[in-house]
Design an enzyme around this catalytic site. Structure first.
Site, mmCIF file in Angstrom:
data_model
loop_
_atom_site.group_PDB
_atom_site.id
_atom_site.type_symbol
_atom_site.label_atom_id
_atom_site.label_comp_id
_atom_site.label_asym_id
_atom_site.label_seq_id
_atom_site.Cartn_x
_atom_site.Cartn_y
_atom_site.Cartn_z
ATOM 1 N N ASP A 146 8.705 -2.873 -5.160
ATOM 2 C CA ASP A 146 7.334 -2.382 -5.008
ATOM 3 C C ASP A 146 7.056 -1.188 -5.914
ATOM 4 O OD1 ASP A 146 7.251 -4.343 -3.123
ATOM 5 O OD2 ASP A 146 7.167 -2.996 -1.394
ATOM 6 N N TYR A 206 12.927 -5.663 9.758
ATOM 7 C CA TYR A 206 13.295 -5.507 8.347
ATOM 8 C C TYR A 206 14.703 -4.920 8.196
ATOM 9 C CZ TYR A 206 12.808 -4.205 3.401
ATOM 10 O OH TYR A 206 13.001 -4.068 2.055
ATOM 11 N N SER A 214 0.831 -1.206 0.000
ATOM 12 C CA SER A 214 0.000 0.000 0.000
ATOM 13 C C SER A 214 0.866 1.256 0.000
ATOM 14 C CB SER A 214 -0.923 -0.003 1.225
ATOM 15 O OG SER A 214 -0.177 -0.105 2.428
#
Length: 393
Positions: free
Chosen positions: A184, A234, A139
């Site tokens: 992405d 991450y 998103s």
């Protein structure tokens, strides 16, 4: 099966909200950019490896208009974002620059404004999205690329696609403080209907691979689980990969082989070794999977998906019990080729390759056995970012 708003439905909702926000005024410009699902090739992009995503029919839409002055006004109707849902900021000048802050969702907008390649005019806009937030379907990149495309529309400009994707990635690195790879933003910019995209994250070369067999379905299952570990873990995974590459004497893990890793295993911390093992084998799986799909070898593709999930679970340790259960349940159904976690990890979504005539059985089996309340989306490979036409303008 869960449904999501079509682009036209979402645009209509964004237009209504804009008119309510701004006294019945009609916006002049609109843009959309999709989320993505990564079929295979996870945590390989920041290691110069290969990834294999497709753009989703779920999109972020921005509608808005130019205004006089230097102040921008941005409102969002996305569900689940932090408050406030409307912010204003002043465009950067020679003497000032934009800074990240709160709410967090606005940092993606401000980052794109800061790194847009042209001169940004003041504007007001409304953001709407059908991409589930925090579900591993990107998103954030969808928002970044939609905002960049909206600015292109305002300015009457067209940035080269690679430059556009890199500017959006820079926005995420700098304003959202997330050291993501390039996948992405690339797929949100460059997605093509009916195709997955094999991306070489080192050379930035891409290859479209057809994905439009009506007998095969991509099923995305949203666990609706999101463990807060993701934001801290991450960067730590990325640091481990850099440590392994340095010890192996390689520019990145893209250049390392399993044999070289095994030969240096006694010099590596156990956790660093495991992280490197996942990345090196995942890069290989990704290339094999693209070839399998080109040859319509869905059995092979499914096997590689399961191997990818097992590696992400055991070596990279970014799965969780809920996601493992979803994968296990899916693969129990006859007609399912393979299933795996997709996205950064610690919750989010799974992606499953399944025969079209077994989709209903797969969904029912998961619903009956899964401990949570997941959402299911049958997804087709879709187009990347686009400027939208507002009827009546």
């Amino acid at each position: 099966m869960s449904s999501f708003e079509s682009t036209s439905e979402l645009l209509a909702r964004a237009l209504r909200e804009y008119e309510q926000q701004y006294g019945g005024e009609r916006p002049t410009h609109a843009a959309a950019a999709p989320g993505r699902v990564n079929l295979i090739g996870e945590h390989t992009d920041y290691n110069d490896g290969f990834v294999f995503p497709m753009a989703l029919p779920m999109v972020t839409i921005i509608v808005g208009s130019k205004v006089d002055g230097q102040s921008c006004d941005v409102a969002t109707i996305a569900e689940g974002v932090d408050m406030p849902h409307q912010i204003s900021f002043t465009l950067p000048t020679d003497d000032s620059s934009l800074q990240p802050g709160k709410p967090k969702w606005a940092n993606y907008v401000k980052g794109v404004v800061a790194f847009y390649e042209g001169k940004v005019p003041a504007f007001k806009c409304v953001i709407a999205t059908s991409v589930p937030l925090g579900g591993g379907l990107s998103s954030s990149a969808s928002l970044e690329v939609a905002m960049y495309t909206f600015l292109e529309s305002l300015c009457g400009e067209q940035t080269p696609l690679v430059d556009k994707a890199l500017a959006c990635q820079k926005a995420e690195h700098t304003f959202a403080n997330m050291p993501c790879g390039i996948m992405d933003q690339f797929i949100s910019v460059m997605g093509k209907e009916g195709h997955a995209l094999l991306l070489d994250c080192r050379s930035k070369e891409t290859r479209l691979v057809p994905l439009k067999d009506p007998d095969v379905v991509i099923l995305v299952t949203n666990s609706k689980v999101k463990h807060e570990l993701s934001s801290s873990e991450y960067p730590l995974r990325r640091k481990h990969c850099e440590e392994a590459a340095a010890l192996l004497g390689k520019p990145s893990l893209r250049d390392a082989t399993v044999e070289e890793l095994e030969g240096a295993s006694d010099k590596l911390d156990r956790v660093v070794y495991m992280r490197a093992k996942h990345v090196i084998t995942e890069i290989q799986r990704c290339e094999e999977a693209a070839l399998a799909l080109e040859n319509s070898d869905y059995v092979k593709f499914g096997q590689l998906m399961v191997a990818s999930h097992n590696s992400l679970r055991d070596d990279y340790e970014v799965s969780c019990s809920e996601i493992d259960q979803l994968v296990e349940l899916a693969t129990e159904v006859k007609g399912v080729y393979g299933s795996r976690i997709t996205g950064g990890g610690f919750g989010g979504c799974t992606v499953t390759l399944v025969k079209a005539n077994a989709v209903e059985e797969t969904i029912n089996h998961i619903k009956e056995q899964f401990s949570g309340s997941p959402s299911f989306y049958i997804c087709t490979a879709s187009d990347g970012a686009q400027k939208l036409i507002i009827e009546g303008n």
